[in-house]
Motif scaffolding. Structure first.
Motif, PDB file in Angstrom:
ATOM      1  N   UNK A  51      10.216   9.568   5.605  1.00 59.22           N
ATOM      2  CA  UNK A  51      10.382  10.643   6.583  1.00 59.22           C
ATOM      3  C   UNK A  51       9.374  10.527   7.712  1.00 59.22           C
ATOM      4  N   UNK A  52       8.137  10.178   7.384  1.00 62.56           N
ATOM      5  CA  UNK A  52       7.123  10.012   8.426  1.00 62.56           C
ATOM      6  C   UNK A  52       7.518   8.888   9.385  1.00 62.56           C
ATOM      7  N   UNK A  53       8.002   7.776   8.829  1.00 64.75           N
ATOM      8  CA  UNK A  53       8.438   6.659   9.683  1.00 64.75           C
ATOM      9  C   UNK A  53       9.590   7.101  10.579  1.00 64.75           C
ATOM     10  N   UNK A  54      10.561   7.784  10.009  1.00 59.75           N
ATOM     11  CA  UNK A  54      11.715   8.239  10.803  1.00 59.75           C
ATOM     12  C   UNK A  54      11.330   9.281  11.847  1.00 59.75           C
ATOM     13  N   UNK A  55      10.237   9.999  11.618  1.00 60.30           N
ATOM     14  CA  UNK A  55       9.753  10.973  12.595  1.00 60.30           C
ATOM     15  C   UNK A  55       8.825  10.344  13.626  1.00 60.30           C
ATOM     16  N   UNK A  56       8.670   9.012  13.562  1.00 60.99           N
ATOM     17  CA  UNK A  56       7.895   8.301  14.572  1.00 60.99           C
ATOM     18  C   UNK A  56       6.397   8.296  14.339  1.00 60.99           C
ATOM     19  N   UNK A  57       5.953   8.565  13.123  1.00 56.86           N
ATOM     20  CA  UNK A  57       4.518   8.578  12.833  1.00 56.86           C
ATOM     21  C   UNK A  57       3.919   7.183  12.950  1.00 56.86           C
ATOM     22  N   UNK A  58       2.647   7.147  13.261  1.00 58.80           N
ATOM     23  CA  UNK A  58       1.902   5.892  13.206  1.00 58.80           C
ATOM     24  C   UNK A  58       1.673   5.558  11.737  1.00 58.80           C
ATOM     25  N   UNK A  59       1.743   4.289  11.409  1.00 54.32           N
ATOM     26  CA  UNK A  59       1.557   3.833  10.030  1.00 54.32           C
ATOM     27  C   UNK A  59       0.376   2.864  10.002  1.00 54.32           C
ATOM     28  N   UNK A  60      -0.419   2.960   8.962  1.00 50.76           N
ATOM     29  CA  UNK A  60      -1.542   2.052   8.749  1.00 50.76           C
ATOM     30  C   UNK A  60      -1.578   1.722   7.261  1.00 50.76           C
ATOM     31  N   UNK A  61      -1.971   0.501   6.928  1.00 54.12           N
ATOM     32  CA  UNK A  61      -1.947   0.039   5.548  1.00 54.12           C
ATOM     33  C   UNK A  61      -3.351  -0.425   5.161  1.00 54.12           C
ATOM     34  N   UNK A  62      -3.760  -0.016   3.959  1.00 56.47           N
ATOM     35  CA  UNK A  62      -5.045  -0.449   3.430  1.00 56.47           C
ATOM     36  C   UNK A  62      -4.849  -1.116   2.076  1.00 56.47           C
ATOM     37  N   UNK A  63      -5.591  -2.204   1.826  1.00 56.02           N
ATOM     38  CA  UNK A  63      -5.535  -2.892   0.543  1.00 56.02           C
ATOM     39  C   UNK A  63      -6.841  -3.655   0.378  1.00 56.02           C
ATOM     40  N   UNK A  64      -7.051  -4.181  -0.786  1.00 57.01           N
ATOM     41  CA  UNK A  64      -8.266  -4.945  -1.014  1.00 57.01           C
ATOM     42  C   UNK A  64      -8.156  -5.763  -2.281  1.00 57.01           C
ATOM     43  N   UNK A  65      -9.210  -6.481  -2.572  1.00 51.40           N
ATOM     44  CA  UNK A  65      -9.261  -7.243  -3.818  1.00 51.40           C
ATOM     45  C   UNK A  65     -10.711  -7.316  -4.281  1.00 51.40           C
ATOM     46  N   UNK A  66     -10.862  -7.407  -5.586  1.00 51.98           N
ATOM     47  CA  UNK A  66     -12.181  -7.480  -6.188  1.00 51.98           C
ATOM     48  C   UNK A  66     -12.215  -8.685  -7.102  1.00 51.98           C
ATOM     49  N   UNK A  67     -13.026  -9.668  -6.719  1.00 54.18           N
ATOM     50  CA  UNK A  67     -13.156 -10.873  -7.529  1.00 54.18           C
ATOM     51  C   UNK A  67     -14.368 -10.784  -8.437  1.00 54.18           C
ATOM     52  N   UNK A  68     -14.723 -11.892  -9.033  1.00 54.06           N
ATOM     53  CA  UNK A  68     -15.888 -11.923  -9.931  1.00 54.06           C
ATOM     54  C   UNK A  68     -17.192 -11.722  -9.168  1.00 54.06           C
ATOM     55  N   UNK A  69     -17.253 -12.261  -7.940  1.00 50.73           N
ATOM     56  CA  UNK A  69     -18.492 -12.175  -7.162  1.00 50.73           C
ATOM     57  C   UNK A  69     -18.420 -11.190  -6.001  1.00 50.73           C
ATOM     58  N   UNK A  70     -17.253 -11.111  -5.356  1.00 48.99           N
ATOM     59  CA  UNK A  70     -17.159 -10.355  -4.115  1.00 48.99           C
ATOM     60  C   UNK A  70     -15.940  -9.448  -4.116  1.00 48.99           C
ATOM     61  N   UNK A  71     -15.997  -8.479  -3.230  1.00 48.00           N
ATOM     62  CA  UNK A  71     -14.839  -7.621  -3.001  1.00 48.00           C
ATOM     63  C   UNK A  71     -14.642  -7.465  -1.499  1.00 48.00           C
ATOM     64  N   UNK A  72     -13.401  -7.229  -1.117  1.00 43.34           N
ATOM     65  CA  UNK A  72     -13.095  -7.093   0.309  1.00 43.34           C
ATOM     66  C   UNK A  72     -11.982  -6.061   0.456  1.00 43.34           C
TER      67      UNK A  72
END
Length: 190
Positions: free
Chosen positions: A66-87
């Motif tokens: 519904x937000x997309x159809x109403x013309x909202x701005x969309x932003x996506x967040x994701x990440x990963x966590x390894x043995x040494x580092x995370x991003x």
């Protein structure tokens, strides 16, 4: 004879008449109010969050659709966590599609690759051979995340890494409206 109020020169507010002081106070008040007003459209909120298998962690796909159809701005967040580092990453899509009113897929802007020095937490383009490679991604509300490294000089995919991620889908600009919008291909009036 008109009596003008005595105005002292060069001594701060005392140099202004009472009317001028009131006008300055009103303008200052309106400037402060206009700068501090909480504009609902400028606030990002989480509409949907999926786990790596596409299961709902927060919100709903219908709210996101519904937000997309109403013309909202969309932003996506994701990440990963390894043995040494995370991003963690945050990106705006360049293309959004709603698939059979069930899933959403997006494409991200292509990015040239950079080098990360994890010991110093610095990034750079010192390895200029990376500049000819682009990182391209398509992802879905099912947690699917297909990344490719595209060699612009050779015009071919040099690496493909399909994966799954927890993905957070942010929206902005819907002002709390939760109306059910019609599909873009529907001919009825709104």
């Amino acid at each position: 004879m008109n009596k003008q109020p005595q105005i002292k020169k060069y001594q701060g507010l005392e140099t202004y008449s009472e009317t001028s002081k009131i006008i300055i106070a009103m303008i200052s008040f309106f400037l402060v109010i206009s700068c501090t007003t909480n504009n609902q459209d400028s606030n990002w909120s989480i509409a949907f969050k999926n786990d790596k298998d596409g299961n709902v962690i927060h919100g709903s796909k219908n709210e996101l659709i519904n937000a997309i159809r109403n013309g909202a701005d969309i932003r996506i967040g994701w990440g990963s966590k390894g043995k040494k580092h995370q991003i963690e990453h945050l990106s705006d899509p360049i293309w959004i599609a709603i698939l059979d009113e069930k899933e959403i897929m997006i494409h991200l802007h292509p990015q040239v690759l950079s080098s990360i020095n994890w010991d110093k937490y610095t990034v750079n383009y010192a390895d200029s051979t990376l500049l000819r490679k682009e990182w391209r991604v398509v992802l879905t509300t099912k947690g699917e995340f297909d990344a490719v490294w595209y060699d612009r000089k050779e015009q071919l995919v040099s690496k493909r890494i399909p994966q799954n991620h927890i993905i957070t889908w942010f929206v902005r600009g819907v002002n709390g409206k939760k109306r059910n919008s019609l599909p873009f291909f529907n001919q009825r009036k709104f």
